[in-house]
Motif scaffolding. Structure first.
Motif, PDB file in Angstrom:
ATOM      1  N   PRO A 176       0.802  -1.227   0.000  1.00  0.00           N
ATOM      2  CA  PRO A 176       0.000   0.000   0.000  1.00  0.00           C
ATOM      3  C   PRO A 176       0.837   1.281   0.000  1.00  0.00           C
ATOM      4  CG  PRO A 176      -0.852  -1.546   1.620  1.00  0.00           C
ATOM      5  CD  PRO A 176       0.435  -2.128   1.103  1.00  0.00           C
ATOM      6  N   ALA A 177       2.039   1.220   0.542  1.00  0.00           N
ATOM      7  CA  ALA A 177       2.907   2.399   0.549  1.00  0.00           C
ATOM      8  C   ALA A 177       3.547   2.659  -0.819  1.00  0.00           C
ATOM      9  CB  ALA A 177       3.995   2.253   1.616  1.00  0.00           C
ATOM     10  N   HIS A 235      -7.375  -5.376   0.375  1.00  0.00           N
ATOM     11  CA  HIS A 235      -6.250  -4.846   1.139  1.00  0.00           C
ATOM     12  C   HIS A 235      -6.009  -5.883   2.226  1.00  0.00           C
ATOM     13  CE1 HIS A 235      -4.204  -1.320   3.435  1.00  0.00           C
ATOM     14  NE2 HIS A 235      -3.658  -2.479   3.758  1.00  0.00           N
ATOM     15  N   LEU A 236      -5.043  -6.735   2.000  1.00  0.00           N
ATOM     16  CA  LEU A 236      -4.748  -7.828   2.917  1.00  0.00           C
ATOM     17  C   LEU A 236      -3.790  -7.320   3.996  1.00  0.00           C
ATOM     18  CD1 LEU A 236      -4.234 -10.593   0.218  1.00  0.00           C
ATOM     19  CD2 LEU A 236      -6.325 -10.044   1.473  1.00  0.00           C
ATOM     20  N   GLY A 284       9.619  -9.007   8.268  1.00  0.00           N
ATOM     21  CA  GLY A 284       8.441  -8.437   8.920  1.00  0.00           C
ATOM     22  C   GLY A 284       7.184  -8.697   8.119  1.00  0.00           C
ATOM     23  N   TRP A 285       6.047  -8.487   8.767  1.00  0.00           N
ATOM     24  CA  TRP A 285       4.765  -8.650   8.099  1.00  0.00           C
ATOM     25  C   TRP A 285       4.448  -7.403   7.289  1.00  0.00           C
ATOM     26  CZ3 TRP A 285       2.777 -13.164   7.504  1.00  0.00           C
ATOM     27  CH2 TRP A 285       3.031 -14.169   8.443  1.00  0.00           C
ATOM     28  N   ALA A 286       3.940  -7.612   6.080  1.00  0.00           N
ATOM     29  CA  ALA A 286       3.591  -6.499   5.188  1.00  0.00           C
ATOM     30  C   ALA A 286       2.152  -6.651   4.705  1.00  0.00           C
ATOM     31  CB  ALA A 286       4.531  -6.480   3.982  1.00  0.00           C
ATOM     32  N   ASP A 287       1.510  -5.517   4.486  1.00  0.00           N
ATOM     33  CA  ASP A 287       0.186  -5.503   3.865  1.00  0.00           C
ATOM     34  C   ASP A 287       0.348  -5.694   2.361  1.00  0.00           C
ATOM     35  OD1 ASP A 287      -0.683  -4.842   6.401  1.00  0.00           O
ATOM     36  OD2 ASP A 287      -1.714  -3.013   5.788  1.00  0.00           O
ATOM     37  N   ASP A 288      -0.725  -6.056   1.700  1.00  0.00           N
ATOM     38  CA  ASP A 288      -0.700  -6.286   0.264  1.00  0.00           C
ATOM     39  C   ASP A 288      -2.016  -5.795  -0.334  1.00  0.00           C
ATOM     40  OD1 ASP A 288       0.775  -7.281  -1.902  1.00  0.00           O
ATOM     41  OD2 ASP A 288      -0.041  -9.305  -1.728  1.00  0.00           O
ATOM     42  N   LEU A 289      -1.925  -4.918  -1.339  1.00  0.00           N
ATOM     43  CA  LEU A 289      -3.109  -4.530  -2.116  1.00  0.00           C
ATOM     44  C   LEU A 289      -3.199  -5.455  -3.315  1.00  0.00           C
ATOM     45  CD1 LEU A 289      -2.871  -0.623  -2.285  1.00  0.00           C
ATOM     46  CD2 LEU A 289      -4.146  -2.030  -0.654  1.00  0.00           C
TER      47      LEU A 289
END
Length: 184
Positions: free
Chosen positions: A133-134, A152-153, A162-167
């Motif tokens: 998302p960034a 948006h996971l 590390g854990w990352a978000d994913d679009l």
């Protein structure tokens, strides 16, 4: 596979691309949004190039890197990646451009041509792509291509410690064929 656009040529990666490929994969700005981390050794690039047998059709479940070259001089600018689903009817895509080649519309032109080929020649039903998302430039690119954000996971991907978000973005063949061309 050879796909040409007004400014680009999508083609198999070749030995002459190796130094440029390794250079941009070792650029911290490029690697920041990717799964690889510098230092990216030449041996890793050689192994990846060896796995990209352009004489074979795309194989379900395996990634294929495709060179993005400038049409006028065939210089490598970056690469696209495609992975067909197990049934061969859908694909996930990715893209990497050298920092010096970003912001010139090459990513949109390359993905547009690749998506045309995947939908019309390969007969795919759906294409999806994801980004952090960034990484707002990539999210804008996917939206410009007519893809819709489907998810948006949150903290769904373990990446670089590390854990990352994913679009997640996607487009169907019928949606792609109904929209105006985006690569010219």
């Amino acid at each position: 596979m050879l796909i040409e656009t007004p400014r680009l040529r999508l083609r198999p990666l070749a030995e002459r691309d190796l130094a440029t490929f390794v250079a941009y994969r070792n650029d911290p700005e490029v690697a920041h949004w990717q799964s690889f981390t510098p230092p990216y050794p030449k041996s890793a690039a050689e192994a990846l190039f060896a796995d990209c047998d352009a004489t074979q059709p795309l194989a379900p479940g395996s990634w294929r890197q495709i060179a993005i070259a400038r049409r006028e001089d065939d210089a490598l600018l970056g690469d696209c990646a495609v992975c067909l689903s197990a049934d061969g009817r859908q694909a996930e895509t990715g893209i990497t451009l050298a920092t010096s080649q970003q912001g010139r519309g090459y990513a949109q032109e390359a993905f547009s041509a690749l998506y045309d080929w995947l939908f019309t020649v390969q007969g795919l039903h759906r294409i999806h792509a994801s980004c952090d998302p960034a990484n707002t430039a990539s999210a804008r690119l996917l939206r410009r291509l007519g893809m819709r954000q489907e998810a948006h996971l949150r903290q769904s991907l373990w990446l670089k410690g590390g854990w990352a978000d994913d679009l997640v973005f996607a487009i169907l063949a019928e949606e792609w064929s109904a929209k105006p061309a985006t690569h010219t």
